[in-house]
Design an enzyme around this catalytic site. Structure first.
Site, PDB file in Angstrom:
ATOM      1  N   ASP A 434      33.024  44.700  38.430  1.00 49.07           N
ATOM      2  CA  ASP A 434      34.130  44.091  39.313  1.00 49.07           C
ATOM      3  C   ASP A 434      33.824  45.309  40.618  1.00 49.07           C
ATOM      4  OD1 ASP A 434      36.151  43.149  40.868  1.00 49.07           O
ATOM      5  OD2 ASP A 434      37.248  45.191  40.276  1.00 49.07           O
ATOM      6  N   ASP A 637      40.783  40.594  37.146  1.00 51.71           N
ATOM      7  CA  ASP A 637      39.754  40.810  36.240  1.00 51.71           C
ATOM      8  C   ASP A 637      39.957  40.368  34.863  1.00 51.71           C
ATOM      9  OD1 ASP A 637      38.033  41.746  38.242  1.00 51.71           O
ATOM     10  OD2 ASP A 637      39.076  43.805  37.883  1.00 51.71           O
TER      11      ASP A 637
END
Length: 746
Positions: A434, A637
């Site tokens: 990420d 996420d």
């Protein structure tokens, strides 16, 4: 084919869920049967012409579990479920503590008398002078342990009764036989005091207590993953305001087409489109975008995100299971229910090893009876086989190495939740990162200050004074930079006005100051020509230029951006040196992602993706044959972390991300990703060594326990020697595992 879901009641570990899967797959017409231990749900697909729902329920109940059609989950029910699970975990913990305390006392009383220098014990309980009292004391201490661990004993015996044996079955038989054999010896002690040396109460108690420790740790991990889902549910507000009437209604009652009013600072109740109003919306917890997103008429908004300082009228487009937040929750639930290879191997071992050992014990006892030996001899052989085959060495082979490995990781700031995580991590071939908060710092910071006709610090002090009244993250970055430089804020506003989507206007003692974006300056007639080129350059670098003007004259600009962590480039280089593919995955715009990717050197960039799409990217890589580790820090996420073969969360990230992940990097240092992979490889190598010696032990020990050397050499193991051999095998396994703790990571 018909697809259905059932709530399964009474599961407490992976062995339970495997049992349910195993028995339901035997039903005619069943093409798929999977149990999600996290949610306690059985998903089954079957031909209804061959199997009826009642058959599924009966089959599961026959295996020893409750089963009923899955209920639709309401808004509040998940919290109730989690509370109930927490209470069950507390009960399990109390039973475990009771078992440990009682077992320790039992070991002191029983084994302490056999040491070269016996441990102090009242004479009335002495093995030599009062053997009956000595034996009865052990009975009184063993019974509570059996009571504390009764659920596992019952589960194992039930599974055996329904011809579906597991490791619990072997433990239940071994502990029961040790207890019953010792009970018989206790009865004979008054006539033959020497039988006091053939008591094995502590063997059954210790085995059962060790099993309880493992089951408790497993249950605790399941409860933690349920906690991640609860936190996701908490993002959805309980009530929404209908725009037409101004009344509050439960969020669950909203339907597509409803028009809702979202006040400043409130959570947006549902997915929809803005029909009126302007505001900035914080979507960081859902999209990972570190900066608020400006919303105006026609913009789409996500339920669970937080409105800024403007008022929005939102037309609801998606509710219930169709909403973005519900999809995220569903992705997390589904992905967390995946079985790791180590669980499947354990199931196979249990399915073969347990019945084989039981058959060997029965056949050996029967053979000696037929050969003319008496019943006590046959009972001793039967018990010895079960005791020596009791899966202590096999059971310790993996958890001891995992315990040492996870301890080594913890000392290096790497927390690993389970053996499954360690097993899979060493196979990692692709690491997906990420951007916001993982590769970058995750919060905006001042990158450049470009003043016109004044000192840099003077512009920063003036900007900090004006922005001190704003809660916007960009404003906070400027205020923080001024504090870092130890500057006093200048021209504190006497009056100010937030201008949604543009900035703010402040009235100070020295005039009117504007702070905001290009749109605000153009609307106010401020000439930006002097800084046009610089603004374009900064925008190309994915930075956000903020202009400042006083009484209509441009004072300069301050650029703000989310900066790359100092260790990111080095960490990615370390991964690439191990031939691991690196992918930058972000919900941010492509321009910003490309800039960051160029700085850190990743192999691939995937930008502008929603949370559920992130999980899809992970699946695509898995379909390509990659073993994927996802590294992230935000709620957005969570689906990708759960979908990945290994989810790796940054320790300073959100609770949901941490609870959805199997590996947690407490120091927030990306270099720990490579260290975690190294740790996994060392631990798996140690586990394989342990399993090799454990299997060797059983391969040699079981035939000897069955009497293979009795006729030729007169050698017959007693349960006591079998218990000693079992202990020695366990000690060797533990000793090998402890070597792991001295290894160095990268």
């Amino acid at each position: 084919m018909r697809k259905e879901a059932y709530d399964i009641i009474g599961m407490h570990c992976a062995a339970c869920s495997s049992s349910v899967e195993r028995v339901t797959r035997k039903l005619p017409g069943v093409s798929r049967s999977e149990v999600n231990l996290t949610t306690g749900v059985l998903s089954i697909e079957y031909d209804e012409s061959q199997t009826a729902p009642e058959d599924i329920v009966k089959k599961v109940e026959k295996a020893g579990f409750g089963c009923k059609p899955k209920e639709e989950r309401g808004q509040a029910k998940p919290k109730e479920e989690i509370d109930e699970g927490a209470l069950e975990l507390q009960r399990t913990k109390r039973n475990l503590i009771g078992a440990i305390v009682t077992t320790v006392i039992l070991l002191y009383a029983s084994m302490g008398q056999m040491l070269p220098t016996p441990l102090p014990l009242p004479d009335i309980l002495s093995m030599k002078t009062h053997p009956v009292n000595y034996a009865i004391t052990q009975i009184l201490l063993t019974i509570p342990v059996l009571w504390f661990g009764r659920s596992y004993m019952i589960s194992g015996l039930k599974a055996l009764w329904h011809r579906n044996p597991n490791m619990d079955s072997l433990v239940a038989i071994g502990s029961s036989c040790s207890f019953l054999y010792s009970l018989a010896m206790t009865y004979l002690i008054s006539d033959v005091p020497h039988h006091v040396h053939h008591l094995y109460y502590e063997s059954g108690a210790v085995v059962l207590t060790l099993i309880m420790v493992g089951k408790f740790l497993e249950s605790r991990n399941v409860q933690k993953t349920k906690g991640a889902i609860t936190r996701l549910m908490d993002l959805r507000p309980d009530v929404a305001i209908l725009a037409e009437s101004g009344t509050e209604v439960p969020t669950a009652t909203l339907k597509a087409g409803d028009l809702i009013l979202v006040k400043p600072g409130a959570k947006i109740a549902a997915d929809g489109n803005v029909t009126k109003g302007e505001s900035s919306v914080n979507e960081a917890m859902l999209t990972g975008e570190s900066l608020p997103v400006e919303k105006a008429e026609g913009s789409s908004v996500i339920g669970g995100s937080i409105n800024g300082d403007g008022v929005l009228y939102v037309s609801v487009t998606r509710v219930g299971e169709d909403s973005t937040l519900s999809k995220i929750i569903r992705f997390v639930e589904d992905a967390q229910g995946k079985k790791a290879p180590i669980s499947r191997v354990a199931d196979k071992v249990a399915g073969v090893f347990v019945p084989v050992v039981i058959v060997i014990a029965i056949l050996a006892a029967a053979a000696w009876l037929i050969a003319g030996q008496d019943f006590p001899f046959a009972l001793r052989v039967f018990t010895t086989v079960l005791v020596i085959a009791c899966p202590c060495a096999l059971g310790l082979a993996t958890p001891t190495a995992i315990m040492v490995g996870t301890g080594l990781g913890a000392s290096n700031g790497i927390l690993i939740r389970s053996g499954e995580a360690l097993e899979i991590t060493h196979k990692t071939s692709a690491v997906v990162l990420d951007k916001t908060g993982t590769v970058t710092e995750g919060k905006p910071a001042v990158t450049e200050i470009l003043p016109l006709g004044m000192e840099e610090n003077a512009l920063l002090a003036l900007a900090a004074g004006v922005e001190s009244v704003s809660q916007h993250p960009l404003a906070s970055a400027i205020v923080e930079e001024a504090k870092h430089r130890e500057l006093s804020a200048q021209d504190a506003p006497e009056k100010f006005e937030n201008l949604s989507g543009r900035g703010l206007r402040a009235e100070t003692a020295h005039g009117t100051i504007l702070a905001g974006n290009r749109r605000l300056m153009e609307e106010s007639g401020v000439d930006l020509t002097a800084l046009e080129a610089d603004a374009a350059r900064l925008s190309a670098l994915a930075q956000t230029p903020m202009y400042f003007a006083k009484n209509g004259t441009l004072l300069g600009l301050i650029s703000v951006a989310d900066q790359v962590k100092p260790s990111s480039a080095e960490a990615i280089a370390a991964l690439k040196a191990q031939n691991i593919r690196t992918v930058l995955l972000t919900g941010d715009n492509r321009a910003a992602a490309e800039v960051i990717a160029a700085q850190v050197g990743v192999d691939e960039v995937v930008a502008e993706v929603l949370p559920e799409e992130k999980a899809g990217i992970i699946r695509r890589l898995q379909e390509e044959g990659q073993t994927v580790m996802m590294v992230g820090d935000g709620i957005n996420d969570a689906p990708a972390l759960a979908q990945a073969d290994i989810g790796c969360a940054i320790g300073n990230g959100s609770d949901v991300a941490i609870e959805s992940a199997q590996v947690i990097l407490m120091r927030g240092d990306l270099k720990d990703v490579a260290r975690a992979i190294r740790l996994s490889r060392l631990t798996i190598r140690n586990i394989k060594q342990n399993l090799f010696w454990a299997f060797c032990y059983n391969t040699v020990g079981i035939p000897i326990a069955a009497g293979a050397l009795y006729l030729s050499h007169g050698l017959l193991l007693t349960p006591m020697l079998a218990g000693a051999a079992m202990s020695l095998s366990s000690i060797s396994v533990v000793g090998n595992a402890l070597r792991l703790g001295r290894r160095k990571l990268l």
